[in-house]
Write a protein that holds these residues in place. Structure first.
Motif, PDB file in Angstrom:
ATOM      1  N   SER A  45       0.820  -1.223   0.000  1.00 46.27           N
ATOM      2  CA  SER A  45       0.000   0.000   0.000  1.00 46.27           C
ATOM      3  C   SER A  45       0.848   1.265   0.000  1.00 46.27           C
ATOM      4  CB  SER A  45      -0.936  -0.016   1.211  1.00 46.27           C
ATOM      5  OG  SER A  45      -1.780  -1.132   1.175  1.00 46.27           O
ATOM      6  N   THR A  46       1.856   1.307  -0.832  1.00 41.17           N
ATOM      7  CA  THR A  46       2.786   2.434  -0.849  1.00 41.17           C
ATOM      8  C   THR A  46       2.077   3.763  -1.082  1.00 41.17           C
ATOM      9  OG1 THR A  46       4.535   0.969  -1.629  1.00 41.17           O
ATOM     10  CG2 THR A  46       4.881   3.330  -1.945  1.00 41.17           C
ATOM     11  N   GLU A  47       1.182   3.816  -2.044  1.00 40.91           N
ATOM     12  CA  GLU A  47       0.492   5.067  -2.373  1.00 40.91           C
ATOM     13  C   GLU A  47      -0.376   5.550  -1.206  1.00 40.91           C
ATOM     14  OE1 GLU A  47      -2.994   6.312  -5.412  1.00 40.91           O
ATOM     15  OE2 GLU A  47      -1.271   5.327  -6.346  1.00 40.91           O
ATOM     16  N   LEU A  48      -1.141   4.654  -0.607  1.00 40.60           N
ATOM     17  CA  LEU A  48      -2.018   5.041   0.499  1.00 40.60           C
ATOM     18  C   LEU A  48      -1.235   5.427   1.750  1.00 40.60           C
ATOM     19  CD1 LEU A  48      -4.873   2.454   0.006  1.00 40.60           C
ATOM     20  CD2 LEU A  48      -5.078   4.936  -0.166  1.00 40.60           C
ATOM     21  N   ILE A  49      -0.152   4.732   2.011  1.00 41.81           N
ATOM     22  CA  ILE A  49       0.650   5.056   3.186  1.00 41.81           C
ATOM     23  C   ILE A  49       1.375   6.382   2.971  1.00 41.81           C
ATOM     24  CG2 ILE A  49       2.611   4.281   4.596  1.00 41.81           C
ATOM     25  CD1 ILE A  49       1.407   1.421   4.280  1.00 41.81           C
ATOM     26  N   THR A  50       1.752   6.682   1.751  1.00 36.83           N
ATOM     27  CA  THR A  50       2.311   8.000   1.427  1.00 36.83           C
ATOM     28  C   THR A  50       1.263   9.071   1.661  1.00 36.83           C
ATOM     29  OG1 THR A  50       3.829   7.036  -0.190  1.00 36.83           O
ATOM     30  CG2 THR A  50       3.359   9.393  -0.408  1.00 36.83           C
ATOM     31  N   TYR A  51       0.032   8.824   1.245  1.00 39.25           N
ATOM     32  CA  TYR A  51      -1.092   9.746   1.470  1.00 39.25           C
ATOM     33  C   TYR A  51      -1.268  10.015   2.967  1.00 39.25           C
ATOM     34  CZ  TYR A  51      -6.070  11.085   1.797  1.00 39.25           C
ATOM     35  OH  TYR A  51      -7.260  11.705   2.088  1.00 39.25           O
ATOM     36  N   ALA A  52      -1.226   8.954   3.777  1.00 39.98           N
ATOM     37  CA  ALA A  52      -1.376   9.107   5.228  1.00 39.98           C
ATOM     38  C   ALA A  52      -0.215   9.911   5.801  1.00 39.98           C
ATOM     39  CB  ALA A  52      -1.455   7.737   5.893  1.00 39.98           C
ATOM     40  N   LEU A  53       0.990   9.605   5.368  1.00 39.28           N
ATOM     41  CA  LEU A  53       2.174  10.300   5.874  1.00 39.28           C
ATOM     42  C   LEU A  53       2.110  11.799   5.561  1.00 39.28           C
ATOM     43  CD1 LEU A  53       4.843   9.889   7.356  1.00 39.28           C
ATOM     44  CD2 LEU A  53       5.912   9.404   5.149  1.00 39.28           C
ATOM     45  N   GLU A  54       1.640  12.125   4.366  1.00 41.13           N
ATOM     46  CA  GLU A  54       1.486  13.541   3.990  1.00 41.13           C
ATOM     47  C   GLU A  54       0.463  14.255   4.868  1.00 41.13           C
ATOM     48  OE1 GLU A  54       0.608  13.146  -0.173  1.00 41.13           O
ATOM     49  OE2 GLU A  54       2.729  12.907  -0.715  1.00 41.13           O
ATOM     50  N   ALA A  55      -0.463  13.488   5.457  1.00 43.63           N
ATOM     51  CA  ALA A  55      -1.467  14.054   6.368  1.00 43.63           C
ATOM     52  C   ALA A  55      -1.001  14.002   7.829  1.00 43.63           C
ATOM     53  CB  ALA A  55      -2.787  13.301   6.210  1.00 43.63           C
ATOM     54  N   GLY A  56       0.238  13.578   8.048  1.00 45.87           N
ATOM     55  CA  GLY A  56       0.779  13.538   9.410  1.00 45.87           C
ATOM     56  C   GLY A  56       0.493  12.255  10.167  1.00 45.87           C
ATOM     57  N   ILE A  57       0.138  11.196   9.452  1.00 46.99           N
ATOM     58  CA  ILE A  57      -0.164   9.919  10.098  1.00 46.99           C
ATOM     59  C   ILE A  57       0.896   8.900   9.693  1.00 46.99           C
ATOM     60  CG2 ILE A  57      -1.828   8.043  10.331  1.00 46.99           C
ATOM     61  CD1 ILE A  57      -4.016  10.093   9.591  1.00 46.99           C
ATOM     62  N   GLU A  58       1.578   8.356  10.691  1.00 49.86           N
ATOM     63  CA  GLU A  58       2.591   7.340  10.445  1.00 49.86           C
ATOM     64  C   GLU A  58       1.955   5.953  10.466  1.00 49.86           C
ATOM     65  OE1 GLU A  58       5.360   8.369  13.595  1.00 49.86           O
ATOM     66  OE2 GLU A  58       6.641   9.348  12.098  1.00 49.86           O
ATOM     67  N   PHE A  59       2.673   4.985   9.919  1.00 49.03           N
ATOM     68  CA  PHE A  59       2.201   3.609   9.850  1.00 49.03           C
ATOM     69  C   PHE A  59       3.217   2.657  10.457  1.00 49.03           C
ATOM     70  CE2 PHE A  59      -1.365   4.239   7.059  1.00 49.03           C
ATOM     71  CZ  PHE A  59      -2.053   3.037   7.042  1.00 49.03           C
ATOM     72  N   PRO A  72       6.597   0.559   1.351  1.00 47.54           N
ATOM     73  CA  PRO A  72       5.871   1.772   1.750  1.00 47.54           C
ATOM     74  C   PRO A  72       6.684   2.585   2.761  1.00 47.54           C
ATOM     75  CG  PRO A  72       4.480  -0.175   1.957  1.00 47.54           C
ATOM     76  CD  PRO A  72       5.872  -0.663   1.700  1.00 47.54           C
ATOM     77  N   PRO A  73       6.441   3.894   2.839  1.00 51.37           N
ATOM     78  CA  PRO A  73       7.187   4.750   3.766  1.00 51.37           C
ATOM     79  C   PRO A  73       6.635   4.676   5.196  1.00 51.37           C
ATOM     80  CG  PRO A  73       5.654   6.090   2.520  1.00 51.37           C
ATOM     81  CD  PRO A  73       5.546   4.686   1.972  1.00 51.37           C
ATOM     82  N   ALA A  74       6.691   3.506   5.782  1.00 55.12           N
ATOM     83  CA  ALA A  74       6.189   3.288   7.141  1.00 55.12           C
ATOM     84  C   ALA A  74       7.303   3.543   8.148  1.00 55.12           C
ATOM     85  CB  ALA A  74       5.668   1.863   7.280  1.00 55.12           C
ATOM     86  N   VAL A  75       6.906   3.902   9.361  1.00 58.96           N
ATOM     87  CA  VAL A  75       7.874   4.106  10.430  1.00 58.96           C
ATOM     88  C   VAL A  75       8.486   2.761  10.842  1.00 58.96           C
ATOM     89  CG1 VAL A  75       6.207   4.038  12.342  1.00 58.96           C
ATOM     90  CG2 VAL A  75       8.304   5.357  12.574  1.00 58.96           C
TER      91      VAL A  75
END
Length: 190
Positions: A45-59, A72-75
């Protein structure tokens, strides 16, 4: 921990599909969440996790599916199948990976083992439902999970056993695979 700081979201399988969903991320935004822990999904879910990260939500991703070349860019990504992961057992189910996370958190917080071992019946059920190999660590988790199913199951597992008319029987792995796990999976298909 403060219970008002923890929330959950279960995506609607048919409306949102499998895995991480935009609607789930938007729910997190609305509730002020800053961290999402995904279970049995997220590795693709790289695209969705990037979307979340841009909104200040880490995964934190807890998954067991094969990852793509780009992660994905997860913590944090907990997935024994990712390249370079030195975790010795590669066949955990998604719930097993989540179980490893809660066991590590409990140890880090100095909580007794019972804080996470009380879920081992659910892990055994997930191992049965996912049809992962019952060898290595899965065999150990299944053994102790089945022991808990027979001695002191969680309320949900007890209810499913009762509903199946198996209350006075000793549960075996085959009962989990063919009787209990299908009833758990049915809830996601309703």
């Amino acid at each position: 921990y403060e219970s008002d700081k923890v929330d959950y979201y279960i995506p609607h399988r048919y409306k949102e599909g499998y895995g991480v969903s935009r609607k789930g991320i938007e729910h997190a935004m609305e509730t002020g969440a800053t961290l999402i822990i995904s279970l049995d999904c997220g590795i693709k879910s790289t695209e969705l996790i990037t979307y979340a990260l841009e909104a200040g939500i880490e995964f934190i991703i807890c998954d067991h599916h094969l990852p793509d070349a780009v992660l994905p860019p997860a913590v944090a990504i907990l997935n024994p199948k990712q390249t370079g992961c030195n975790y010795p057992y590669k066949e955990l189910c998604g719930c097993g990976v989540g179980f490893k996370l809660i066991s590590a958190l409990c140890r880090h917080l100095g909580l007794s083992d019972e804080y996470y071992l009380c879920y081992v019946d659910l892990v055994a059920t997930a191992i049965a439902a996912d049809i992962v190999p019952i060898n290595g660590e899965n065999r150990v988790l299944s053994y102790f999970g089945l022991k808990r199913v027979n001695e002191h199951p969680s309320a949900g597992i007890r209810s499913l056993i009762d509903h199946a008319g198996l209350r006075h029987q000793t549960m075996q792995v085959t009962n989990l695979i063919f009787v209990i796990a299908p009833r758990v999976n049915a809830a996601g298909r309703m």
